[in-house]
Every structure is written in C-alpha cells, then in structure tokens.
Design a protein around this motif. Structure first.
Motif, PDB file in Angstrom:
ATOM      1  N   UNK A 275       0.883  -1.166   0.000  1.00 18.28           N
ATOM      2  CA  UNK A 275       0.000   0.000   0.000  1.00 18.28           C
ATOM      3  C   UNK A 275       0.920   1.215   0.000  1.00 18.28           C
ATOM      4  N   UNK A 276       0.996   1.899  -1.128  1.00 16.51           N
ATOM      5  CA  UNK A 276       1.939   3.000  -1.307  1.00 16.51           C
ATOM      6  C   UNK A 276       1.293   4.303  -0.846  1.00 16.51           C
ATOM      7  N   UNK A 277       1.929   4.961   0.118  1.00 14.00           N
ATOM      8  CA  UNK A 277       1.457   6.245   0.641  1.00 14.00           C
ATOM      9  C   UNK A 277       2.520   7.286   0.293  1.00 14.00           C
ATOM     10  N   UNK A 278       2.212   8.124  -0.679  1.00  9.38           N
ATOM     11  CA  UNK A 278       3.168   9.111  -1.175  1.00  9.38           C
ATOM     12  C   UNK A 278       2.743  10.500  -0.695  1.00  9.38           C
ATOM     13  N   UNK A 279       3.448  11.009   0.325  1.00 15.47           N
ATOM     14  CA  UNK A 279       3.131  12.329   0.883  1.00 15.47           C
ATOM     15  C   UNK A 279       4.088  13.336   0.267  1.00 15.47           C
ATOM     16  N   UNK A 284      -1.202  14.230  -1.258  1.00 18.70           N
ATOM     17  CA  UNK A 284      -0.907  12.911  -0.707  1.00 18.70           C
ATOM     18  C   UNK A 284      -1.709  11.891  -1.502  1.00 18.70           C
ATOM     19  N   UNK A 285      -1.035  10.913  -2.069  1.00 21.16           N
ATOM     20  CA  UNK A 285      -1.731   9.883  -2.832  1.00 21.16           C
ATOM     21  C   UNK A 285      -1.557   8.537  -2.149  1.00 21.16           C
ATOM     22  N   UNK A 286      -2.621   7.740  -2.168  1.00 22.61           N
ATOM     23  CA  UNK A 286      -2.617   6.407  -1.571  1.00 22.61           C
ATOM     24  C   UNK A 286      -3.117   5.429  -2.632  1.00 22.61           C
ATOM     25  N   UNK A 287      -2.425   4.298  -2.758  1.00 16.16           N
ATOM     26  CA  UNK A 287      -2.801   3.329  -3.782  1.00 16.16           C
ATOM     27  C   UNK A 287      -2.251   1.964  -3.404  1.00 16.16           C
ATOM     28  N   UNK A 288      -3.023   0.921  -3.645  1.00 14.98           N
ATOM     29  CA  UNK A 288      -2.575  -0.450  -3.385  1.00 14.98           C
ATOM     30  C   UNK A 288      -2.039  -1.056  -4.678  1.00 14.98           C
ATOM     31  N   UNK A 289      -0.794  -1.517  -4.627  1.00 13.93           N
ATOM     32  CA  UNK A 289      -0.129  -2.114  -5.795  1.00 13.93           C
ATOM     33  C   UNK A 289       0.138  -3.577  -5.497  1.00 13.93           C
ATOM     34  N   UNK A 299      -7.236   3.786  -5.519  1.00  9.93           N
ATOM     35  CA  UNK A 299      -6.511   5.053  -5.690  1.00  9.93           C
ATOM     36  C   UNK A 299      -7.311   6.219  -5.123  1.00  9.93           C
ATOM     37  N   UNK A 300      -6.646   7.040  -4.328  1.00  7.22           N
ATOM     38  CA  UNK A 300      -7.235   8.322  -3.950  1.00  7.22           C
ATOM     39  C   UNK A 300      -6.132   9.328  -3.709  1.00  7.22           C
ATOM     40  N   UNK A 301      -6.459  10.570  -3.932  1.00 12.10           N
ATOM     41  CA  UNK A 301      -5.503  11.661  -3.791  1.00 12.10           C
ATOM     42  C   UNK A 301      -6.110  12.726  -2.882  1.00 12.10           C
ATOM     43  N   UNK A 302      -5.335  13.155  -1.874  1.00 14.43           N
ATOM     44  CA  UNK A 302      -5.800  14.154  -0.918  1.00 14.43           C
ATOM     45  C   UNK A 302      -5.027  15.445  -1.166  1.00 14.43           C
ATOM     46  N   UNK A 303      -5.736  16.548  -1.217  1.00 10.52           N
ATOM     47  CA  UNK A 303      -5.146  17.819  -1.639  1.00 10.52           C
ATOM     48  C   UNK A 303      -4.426  18.557  -0.514  1.00 10.52           C
ATOM     49  N   UNK A 304      -3.581  17.859   0.201  1.00 10.66           N
ATOM     50  CA  UNK A 304      -2.699  18.539   1.156  1.00 10.66           C
ATOM     51  C   UNK A 304      -1.417  17.725   1.306  1.00 10.66           C
ATOM     52  N   UNK A 305      -0.373  18.394   1.768  1.00 12.72           N
ATOM     53  CA  UNK A 305       0.923  17.740   1.903  1.00 12.72           C
ATOM     54  C   UNK A 305       1.855  18.541   2.796  1.00 12.72           C
ATOM     55  N   UNK A 306       3.140  18.459   2.510  1.00  7.45           N
ATOM     56  CA  UNK A 306       4.145  19.073   3.361  1.00  7.45           C
ATOM     57  C   UNK A 306       4.043  20.575   3.478  1.00  7.45           C
ATOM     58  N   UNK A 307       3.678  21.276   2.405  1.00 11.21           N
ATOM     59  CA  UNK A 307       3.577  22.733   2.470  1.00 11.21           C
ATOM     60  C   UNK A 307       2.447  23.179   3.390  1.00 11.21           C
ATOM     61  N   UNK A 501      -6.909   7.419   7.853  1.00 16.29           N
ATOM     62  CA  UNK A 501      -8.223   7.036   7.323  1.00 16.29           C
ATOM     63  C   UNK A 501      -8.165   6.789   5.817  1.00 16.29           C
ATOM     64  N   UNK A 502      -7.336   7.561   5.123  1.00 13.21           N
ATOM     65  CA  UNK A 502      -7.181   7.350   3.678  1.00 13.21           C
ATOM     66  C   UNK A 502      -6.572   5.983   3.393  1.00 13.21           C
ATOM     67  N   UNK A 503      -5.607   5.569   4.208  1.00 13.63           N
ATOM     68  CA  UNK A 503      -4.987   4.252   4.037  1.00 13.63           C
ATOM     69  C   UNK A 503      -6.012   3.147   4.269  1.00 13.63           C
ATOM     70  N   UNK A 504      -6.790   3.281   5.334  1.00 15.66           N
ATOM     71  CA  UNK A 504      -7.814   2.274   5.640  1.00 15.66           C
ATOM     72  C   UNK A 504      -8.846   2.192   4.520  1.00 15.66           C
ATOM     73  N   UNK A 505      -9.255   3.338   3.985  1.00 12.78           N
ATOM     74  CA  UNK A 505     -10.235   3.355   2.886  1.00 12.78           C
ATOM     75  C   UNK A 505      -9.647   2.680   1.648  1.00 12.78           C
ATOM     76  N   UNK A 506      -8.392   2.984   1.336  1.00 11.49           N
ATOM     77  CA  UNK A 506      -7.754   2.421   0.149  1.00 11.49           C
ATOM     78  C   UNK A 506      -7.649   0.902   0.254  1.00 11.49           C
TER      79      UNK A 506
END
Length: 612
Positions: A275-279, A284-289, A299-307, A501-506
């Motif tokens: 389960x790839x979590x790319x912050x 932030x994108x989460x996807x199971x490969x 696949x889901x993408x959340x519109x926030x990150x380090x900035x 929660x995004x990881x659990x949903x993915x």
C-alpha cells in the motif's frame, strides 16, 4: 540462406522499422560490445513534482533535483508582475476557517494527551503562552553585516530563469514566477500564464533546460535518447496526452514510456506488493499495488501535503510569539526558510515533551545575517499531526479528496472505454442469446416438448436481451443507481481524510481479503511531506488502532516501511523509473515518435502498462 531470402528478411526489417517496432536507438558510432550499456545511458527518467523536478539518466545513482519553478521576463514595460503562491491557497480566508482550525487543534491536543509515552506516563500539555513570554523578548543578533546570498543577476535580461535562479529573482525585477504543477496536476488557472498552452510551454522550458544544463545533453542529440515519464496515480488523461506530445514532438525524444508513480515506487523499493502512501509537498496519494498492478478502486488523492504542514507550523509559531516578526507567507524567501524550520524542528515522537530552545539564522540578499533564539513546545508535534487531523489546516469549501473517474471521451481515441463497454454489452447479448437457443434445442430434442419450452426459451431470450440493454445503459450513465453512486462519490470527495483514514479506505477498496492482508502487512511511506522523526511508529500505531477488528487476527503484523534499502524516500519513485528502464518487458511499452505522429493518443491505450 539464398540471396532471395536475405532480401526478403531485409524488406521485413524495413517494414518493421517503418511501423516503429521497438528497435534500439543509439548513435551510429557505438561499438557492438557497448550496446547494452549505452542503451541505459541513453534513457532519461523524468519525475515531475509540485515543488521539485527529479531528472537523470537511468544508470545514475540518484537524480538531479531542481525547484520546479520558472521566472519569465515581462514582454512589455509596465506589465503587472504575477507570482504563483507557494503557501497560500484557496479556502483559508473563509469565515469558518479559524473556527475549524481551532477545533482541529483541540482534537490534536486531545490525541496527544490520550497516548502515553513509552515510559507509561502521560504527557504534560505545554501552554503556548509559556513560550510566548520568552519569544516576545528575543531580539536578533547580527552575525555578519554583509550577507553572501545575492539576488539572481538579471542585468543581461535573460528571457527566463529556472530553479534556484528563479527563486532568487529580486521582486523589483520585471519577472513573473510560475510553478507549472500544483497539487500533482497542471497548474491551470485564470491568471497570467495559467492557460494550458502557457503551462506546457513552462514545462518544456524547464525540462529542456535541465536536460541541457544538468545532464549536459545537447538538445539536438535527443533524437538518440528515450524517456521514462512518471505520472500520478490519479491523472488527467488530456494533460498526459499533451505532455507526451511535448516530449516526443517538441523536446524531441525518440520514444517514451509512461508509468504510474505508485508502481515505480514498488519497483524502486524492491517490493512486489504494497500500500503506497506518497506524501508530497502539496498532495498525498494512496494506492494499493499488487504484482506491478495499481488497483484502480484503491486510488485516492488528498489535496494537502508538506507545504500545508509548513503553513500550520507558521501559525503555531506565531501564536507562540515567533521572534522573526517580518516573516510573511507570501514572501518567496520566507517560504524557503519556513520549509527549513519545519524539516529541522518538527517530529512525531511523543516521548519528546516540554519546552526546548532552538536557534536559526536568516540569510537574505541586501540584509545582514541574523541569529534568532526560539523556544518551542508542542507546536513541533502539533503541526505534523495536522496531516491526520486536516481540520487543523483551516481549509474550507474546497474539494479535498479525488478518485479516478471514468474517461469522458476523446475524439482522437474512438476505441476508448465507452466503445469497449458498448461492444462488450453487445457481445454478451449475442452470446447469451446463442447459448439459450442451444439450451432450448437440446431440451426440445431430448424431452420432446416443442410447444411450451419454445415459449419459455423466447421469454428467456427476451429477458436476457433486456438485462443486457440495462447493463449497456448503466455503462452509459443512464442507470438511476449510477446517479446515486455519483452523488455518494461527490460527498466523499468533499471530505478531508486524515492519512490514516485514507490508508484504511484504500485497503478496504481492494477486492479480496487476501489482498487486504498483504496491504496491511506492507505499508510503504514515501515522499518528503511526512519525513519526520517518529513517523513510522506513529503511523503504525494509528493503523493498528483503527483497522477493522476482523483483520486483527488475520494480519500477523502491520509493517510501515519508511526507508526501503536505506534510500531517501523522496527519490524512490525516480529510482523505480530507472529500474523500469532496465527491464526486458519495458521493450513492449515504448511509444515511438513516428507511431505517435500517426496514431496519437491511441498509442497510450495500446502501450501503457496500466488501464488507460
């Protein structure tokens, strides 16, 4: 072999070459024994991010990293300057923003207090007022009256500046600043330089500059080079098509392979499934490969990150009397400073408690070098926790979560998924009708009933035809259930999910329990947005506490990996692209320039390693 046979083989080779069959492209002077080595050296891997462009040859140990920004000189005297903001974003100035931020911080404080430290003792909350009394009294010390940092030299009036040079352009100079990628997508907006054409021109200039200046490849020689291009897991097909067109026909690569970041991450880390979590900096994108395939439903993408963590940290420091009082979110140089402070001070280790003293320096052009003292408490833990409690970011009224949607259709691609769904429905309809007729004839022949079975068969065929037509309508979007699903998706996309929660949903979106078990057993955390001390243990604890009880007995352990093979997690996706360039199977994925000119976007459907 006769001369006639040799001529026939030669003719076949020419025909294959004309069709753009996968044939190694290399300069004519390459010795035969160096052929394989040269092929790697002649492949460029490009991983474009919102903040940083990573680019390099496939055999390189690590890529060149350059700020993904360009400064363009104004074409007319008196032209209004324009600058894309790094830390400011829409949704922060709403009337409800401050209230939402305060509610989010209360949830964070509650979570900090509820979890005991490793010694079994609960943390003692630190009031921001305690640090504020100290920080208010701080005055900077002058270390050097003449700072060595200078504004970028622009007296020769260059047409454009890229990377660090663009960041250090004097605001009084006649340049506009553009970041062509924001939140993982092309930065299309209504302001100056926000059209698709302008953004693509910026990308072409930045990437060509990097190839020529950093990789030292003359642009006229790119006809000998190929390109591996990494795209987000949730991508805009129109934008990908335009960028591939730019790489092949404008920049001039001879061939290109397009692949998804998440799959490249697993290649770069040497894992078959995760389960790839790319912050990243802004998304932030989460996807199971699984076995090199990205599960579309996960696949889901959340519109926030380090900035966004950086901005939250700045607010918290301001609340605690931040001694550098001239700091502004809109200032380019202050943005770089705040990013450095976040990376240096923030953590996710709950064993670190109480007030600590820190210091930092400011080095700005035309200003002295100043040393500041700074006292911080829980702010260093609260800011990164905003990624798990996004209400603390104070973003109101924005779409925060994205899913991969069905293609609306492309005039250049007549055999898109709508066509495939339609023809599949017709094939199902025909095969079912034939099957029912065979069943009927067989039944009539053995049982000797020729009347009623015929009627039953006709009814059966009619029912199957009706069912197939219903499926066809559903595929076209005419089913009422499709409408209700669309409403549910819209409501879901309006929510701001925490990373856990995004990881659990993915993972829950995976089709089988066996796949879910694999994903819980290997959560791969990459990117630079969550690169904090203690992040691995923190995320692991939250996943263990929130995963469905039914899986706790099935999953042996929840394993969160943050540095596979001790590599920098920011470079793993690029490294995976470099690995992809060396695989034999990649030879089937190349889209050649001649093929693209002839068939266009249809080549992406034919050659992409994922469902286009």
């Amino acid at each position: 072999m006769t001369q006639t046979d040799r001529d026939a083989d030669s003719s076949k080779d020419r025909e294959k070459e004309a069709r753009g069959v996968k044939r190694p492209i290399a300069p004519a002077a390459v010795p035969e024994h160096l052929h394989e080595q040269i092929q790697g050296n002649f492949i460029v891997v490009i991983h474009p991010g919102s903040e940083t462009l990573r680019i390099g040859r496939a055999p390189d140990t690590q890529p060149m990293s350059v700020p993904h920004v360009i400064a363009r000189r104004h074409k007319h005297a008196g032209q209004s300057p324009y600058e894309d903001q790094c830390l400011q974003r829409e949704g922060l100035n709403s009337a409800d923003s401050n209230e939402q931020r305060q509610n989010g911080l209360k949830m964070i404080d509650q979570a900090i207090w509820s979890k005991k430290m490793s010694n079994g003792v609960r943390r003692v909350p630190v009031s921001a007022q305690q640090a504020k009394l100290y920080n208010k009294q701080i005055r900077p010390a002058v270390l050097d009256s003449n700072c060595k940092v200078k504004w970028t030299h622009t007296s020769h009036q260059p047409e454009y500046l890229v990377g660090e040079d663009a960041l250090n352009v004097n605001p009084t100079d006649s340049y506009s600043i553009h970041w062509p990628i924001r939140r993982g997508q092309l930065n299309i907006h209504s302001g100056a330089g926000g059209s698709l054409t302008a953004v693509l021109a910026d990308l072409q200039t930045i990437w060509s500059h990097a190839v020529h200046k950093l990789l030292e490849i003359p642009l006229k020689d790119l006809k000998y080079y190929r390109c591996i291009f990494l795209i987000p897991d949730i991508y805009n097909r129109q934008h990908v098509k335009e960028i591939v067109n730019m790489l092949l026909l404008k920049i001039g690569f001879s061939a290109v392979v397009v692949h998804q970041e998440s799959v490249c991450v697993t290649l770069g880390s040497g894992l078959s499934s995760a389960c790839v979590v790319d912050v990243g900096d802004q998304k932030t994108s989460v996807c199971c490969v699984e076995d090199g395939v990205s599960h579309r439903s996960s696949r889901l993408c959340i519109a926030y990150g380090g900035s966004d963590v950086t901005r939250c940290f700045f607010w918290l420091m301001q609340r605690g009397g931040f001694p550098y009082r001239e700091c502004r979110l809109t200032n380019r140089l202050d943005y770089v400073l705040l990013q450095q402070l976040k990376e240096s001070f923030c953590h996710l280790d709950q064993d670190i408690s109480g007030l600590q003293d820190h210091e930092f320096r400011t080095r700005f052009p035309d200003s002295p070098v100043l040393l500041y003292q700074l006292r911080l408490g829980d702010e260093k833990l609260q800011a990164p926790m905003a990624l798990f409690y996004p209400a603390a970011l104070g973003i109101v009224g924005q779409k925060m979560t994205s899913l991969q949607h069905r293609l609306l259709g492309d005039a250049e691609d007549p055999h898109d998924e709508h066509y495939l769904l339609s023809t599949q429905s017709k094939q199902d309809q025909s095969s079912k009708a034939v099957s029912d007729r065979k069943t009927f004839h067989k039944s009539a022949g053995f049982d000797g009933e020729s009347g009623e079975p015929s009627e039953r068969a006709n009814v059966s065929v009619d029912l199957e035809l009706g069912h197939s037509q219903t499926e066809c309508l559903a595929a076209a979007g005419g089913d009422p259930e499709d409408s209700s699903r669309s409403t549910a998706v819209t409501q879901f996309e309006g929510k701001a999910l925490g990373i856990d929660k995004a990881i659990l949903h993915s993972i829950d979106s995976c089709s089988s329990d066996e796949t879910k078990r694999k994903m819980y057993g290997c959560i791969l955390l990459v990117g630079g947005g969550l690169l904090f001390h203690g992040a691995q243990e923190f995320l692991q604890h939250r996943i263990l506490n929130k995963m469905p009880p039914s899986f706790r007995c099935l999953v042996e352990s929840v394993d969160v990996i943050t540095r596979p093979k001790d590599m920098d997690p920011r470079l793993i996706a690029w490294k995976g692209g470099a690995v992809l360039a060396c695989l034999d199977t990649t030879q089937e994925l190349w889209i050649h320039q001649r093929e693209w000119q002839r068939f266009g976007v249809r080549m992406l459907r034919e050659r992409a390693a994922f469902v286009w």
